[in-house]
Structure formats: C-alpha cells, structure tokens
Scaffold this active site. Structure first.
Site, mmCIF file in Angstrom:
data_model
loop_
_atom_site.group_PDB
_atom_site.id
_atom_site.type_symbol
_atom_site.label_atom_id
_atom_site.label_comp_id
_atom_site.label_asym_id
_atom_site.label_seq_id
_atom_site.Cartn_x
_atom_site.Cartn_y
_atom_site.Cartn_z
ATOM 1 N N GLU A 59 0.891 -1.130 -0.086
ATOM 2 C CA GLU A 59 0.087 -0.041 0.020
ATOM 3 C C GLU A 59 0.879 1.089 -0.112
ATOM 4 O O GLU A 59 1.829 1.121 0.209
ATOM 5 C CB GLU A 59 -0.882 -0.148 1.111
ATOM 6 C CG GLU A 59 -0.405 -0.330 2.429
ATOM 7 C CD GLU A 59 -1.345 -0.311 3.636
ATOM 8 O OE1 GLU A 59 -2.238 0.526 3.565
ATOM 9 O OE2 GLU A 59 -1.202 -0.976 4.411
ATOM 10 N N GLY A 60 0.241 2.423 -0.508
ATOM 11 C CA GLY A 60 1.026 3.686 -0.554
ATOM 12 C C GLY A 60 0.037 4.783 -0.515
ATOM 13 O O GLY A 60 -1.134 4.579 -0.282
ATOM 14 N N GLY A 61 0.363 5.884 -1.263
ATOM 15 C CA GLY A 61 -0.382 7.171 -1.115
ATOM 16 C C GLY A 61 -1.719 6.978 -2.029
ATOM 17 O O GLY A 61 -2.623 7.511 -1.883
ATOM 18 N N GLY A 63 -3.388 3.929 -2.543
ATOM 19 C CA GLY A 63 -4.436 2.959 -2.045
ATOM 20 C C GLY A 63 -3.630 1.600 -1.871
ATOM 21 O O GLY A 63 -2.408 1.927 -1.374
ATOM 22 N N ARG A 64 -4.331 0.615 -1.778
ATOM 23 C CA ARG A 64 -3.816 -0.794 -1.752
ATOM 24 C C ARG A 64 -3.764 -1.463 -3.038
ATOM 25 O O ARG A 64 -4.476 -1.458 -3.928
ATOM 26 C CB ARG A 64 -4.461 -1.355 -0.738
ATOM 27 C CG ARG A 64 -4.470 -0.661 0.869
ATOM 28 C CD ARG A 64 -5.398 -1.256 1.797
ATOM 29 N NE ARG A 64 -5.323 -0.631 3.086
ATOM 30 C CZ ARG A 64 -5.758 -1.017 4.193
ATOM 31 N NH1 ARG A 64 -6.658 -1.915 4.312
ATOM 32 N NH2 ARG A 64 -5.676 -0.329 5.440
ATOM 33 N N VAL A 65 -2.710 -2.460 -2.840
ATOM 34 C CA VAL A 65 -2.728 -3.669 -3.882
ATOM 35 C C VAL A 65 -3.056 -4.917 -3.444
ATOM 36 O O VAL A 65 -2.138 -5.294 -2.398
ATOM 37 C CB VAL A 65 -1.222 -3.497 -4.818
ATOM 38 C CG1 VAL A 65 -1.539 -4.643 -5.973
ATOM 39 C CG2 VAL A 65 -1.045 -2.151 -5.528
ATOM 40 N N LYS A 80 -5.316 -2.826 -7.992
ATOM 41 C CA LYS A 80 -5.081 -1.643 -7.311
ATOM 42 C C LYS A 80 -6.333 -1.232 -6.921
ATOM 43 O O LYS A 80 -6.979 -0.633 -7.796
ATOM 44 C CB LYS A 80 -4.034 -0.711 -8.048
ATOM 45 C CG LYS A 80 -3.634 0.461 -7.369
ATOM 46 C CD LYS A 80 -2.433 1.068 -7.923
ATOM 47 C CE LYS A 80 -2.649 1.716 -9.417
ATOM 48 N NZ LYS A 80 -1.406 2.586 -9.785
ATOM 49 N N ASP A 178 7.171 9.535 -14.183
ATOM 50 C CA ASP A 178 7.092 9.202 -12.903
ATOM 51 C C ASP A 178 7.972 8.149 -12.769
ATOM 52 O O ASP A 178 7.542 6.965 -12.326
ATOM 53 C CB ASP A 178 5.677 8.661 -12.622
ATOM 54 C CG ASP A 178 5.342 8.976 -10.877
ATOM 55 O OD1 ASP A 178 6.342 9.558 -10.381
ATOM 56 O OD2 ASP A 178 4.606 8.467 -10.351
#
Length: 334
Positions: A59-61, A63-65, A80, A178
């Site tokens: 997970e990160g900024g 959301g979640r995977v 995701k 990115d």
C-alpha cells in the site's frame, strides 16, 4: 496505422480528460481499440477474497494492491484499489486506463482491466511475482538476498527499453513523468516492467518542443528545468531515469531522510564522485560482495551513463535510444 496513432486526437482526452468523465464514456469516444476489461466491484471482491488482508501485496499514497485469482482463466492478477481521498483521482485513473490500453511493449505492465463502480476505482494488472524494485534495493535485512550486478544491469536495460518505446515508437510519443524504483515491477525472472501511468502525458507534436503542465512527479526524480518552468520534455524523463540508474548502482534512495542532511539527496551526494573517475568505486552499493563487483570498465560506463542523464543542461542528456545501446553493451559483457 497503430491503435495509438488513431488516437492522436486523444490529446484532449488523455492530457485534458475531464475529471468527471467515466471509463464507460471514454469507451464511447469512438476509439474501439481499448482492450481493458470493465470489471464490476463484485467480481474483483470475489477475486481477492473480499480484499482479505492475507491478499494484500502493498500500500501507498494511492491506495492498496491485492493479489487476486481470475476465473475461469486461472490467472493471477494484481488489483490496485485507489484511495478516493488520496492523490490519484479520477483523471489519473482514466489516463492510466487509456494509456495502458493503447500501449504494448514487453517492458510495460499489462493492464487487464478496470472497475468504475459507484465511487470505487480499481485497476487490474498482470501479477508480477517479485513485486516492485524498491523492495529489493532498500531497507533490506542482513539475511535478505541482494540483487547482484548482472541483475541490476538487466533491470536497467529493460526499463530503458520501456522508456525508449514510449519516447520513440508510441505515436504520439509519451512522457512517462514518474520514473522511479517503486514503479518498476519485476516478474519471476527479474524482467522489469514500467507501471503506474497516471501521470503520463502525450508528448509535444508538430513544432512544439515541450508540454506545459503543472509540475507533478516524485521529489528527487524531477528534472530541475521542469521544476522551474513546468516545461515537460522527453529529456525530463531521461533525468529521472538517471536518478533511477544511480539507485541501482548505489543502493541508495533518491531522497533518504535517515542520512545526514548533506547526504540526503542522492544526486547531490554523488556529484563529487561523478567528477573524479578514481572515486567511482565509492558509488557502488556496499551490499555487493567483492566477487560480484563489476569490472572497472563496466562500472565506469554505468556511472558515466547515469552522469550524462542527470546533467543540469537537458541538451547534454542522451536520448533513450543511446541509453539502451550503452547499457546493453554492459549487459553483453556480463
């Protein structure tokens, strides 16, 4: 005509997609080449055992995977689930659906489908068993296995080929915007694939030399001229690739606040050593065992490529075709 060139008019759809546009509306824009499947939320909940914590991959900024299993194809997938209160909004979601539906290269992650069900926004990718590159480079425990030099160069070449495709083959060209270790996914053989295209932009066309846009990306990877002017070019991507290559070589993050203040920004920390070839070995990741150290000419060439990519002056930076050629020559020697 490629499916991407027939979408040339999509500059107004991809670069300027309306935040309230739904994926269903995008599919009705006249483009019939979008291959991503439209899933229901219920289907993806079933694939991931109702988004069970045991299926959580990370997970990160954004959301979640979650890891999922797709019936009846018996295919492992990565789902995701975007955080609706986070950074990646509807626009970025739509850009990713469109971009990955229209692009096709072995070093770009495959988008299997998406879900826009009520307030839910989910993206379905092929499952990459070795996860993201940053998990293999940073914050490793002593007992963890470390990637050897050969694997690092293999990843560097593959990532460069993905970028070369975006800049030179896609029509119109795509600026990734990115490039970073956490966006490089690895399969079971450590073949790399670029992922997360929510910030990607269609490149300049005709006589234009840049795309003017709000500065977005990840601090530590963004080219200095892009930060100053908002002018985005393919050379902005090349700078980010140079930072990524330095991460591969040094094992250090682009930004590491756990270091002394003067050493926190990777590109600043490497500068004194980049100016003195006798100090190149100081840049090598200390976790690499001595019997796995590259030959002097291999290390010198890898660092020289990275140094050119992170040049302050964009004109000095190579194009990605040159980067692929130079990195490939290192890999051939391994």
């Amino acid at each position: 005509m490629s499916c991407f060139s027939c979408f040339a008019t999509s500059k107004k759809i991809i670069n300027g997609v309306h935040p309230t546009t739904s994926p269903e509306e995008v599919n009705d824009t006249g483009n019939r080449n979008i291959k991503a499947r439209n899933f229901t939320y219920r289907e993806l909940a079933s694939c991931t055992r109702n988004f069970h914590p045991n299926c959580l991959l990370g997970e990160g900024g954004f959301g979640r995977v979650y890891k999922g299993f797709l019936e009846p194809s018996s295919q492992n997938i990565a789902v995701k689930q975007l955080d609706r209160t986070g950074f990646q909004g509807n626009k970025e979601f739509l850009v990713e659906v469109l971009m990955l539906s229209l692009l096709d290269h072995p070093n770009l992650v495959d988008l299997i489908g998406y879900c826009s069900d009520g307030q839910q926004r989910l993206l379905v990718y092929e499952f990459m068993s070795n996860g993201s590159l940053d998990n293999h480079l940073f914050d490793l425990d002593p007992e963890d296995s470390h990637m050897n030099w050969k694997t690092r160069m293999k990843i560097g070449v593959g990532a460069a080929k993905g970028m070369e495709y975006l800049h030179n083959t896609a029509n119109p060209p795509v600026i990734y915007r990115d490039m970073k270790s956490s966006n490089i996914l690895l399969d079971e053989d450590y073949n790399p694939k670029l992922s997360d295209f929510g910030l990607a932009k269609l490149g300049p066309l005709g006589g234009d030399v840049h795309v003017s846009t709000r500065v977005m990306g990840t601090y530590g990877y963004c080219a200095p001229e892009y930060i100053k002017t908002g002018h985005l070019t393919a050379k902005s991507d090349v700078y980010s690739f140079g930072i990524f290559l330095l991460e591969l070589i040094t094992g250090r993050r682009a930004i590491d606040t756990s270091k002394l203040k003067k050493d926190q920004i990777l590109v600043d920390w490497v500068q004194p050593m980049l100016k003195d070839k006798r100090r190149y070995k100081e840049l090598l990741d200390p976790v690499l065992q001595e019997d796995d150290h590259p030959k002097t000419n291999e290390l010198n060439q890898g660092i020289a490529i990275a140094a050119l990519c992170v040049s302050e002056e964009p004109m000095v930076r190579p194009i990605m075709t040159e980067v692929v050629r130079a990195l490939s020559s290192i890999s051939i020697d391994l």
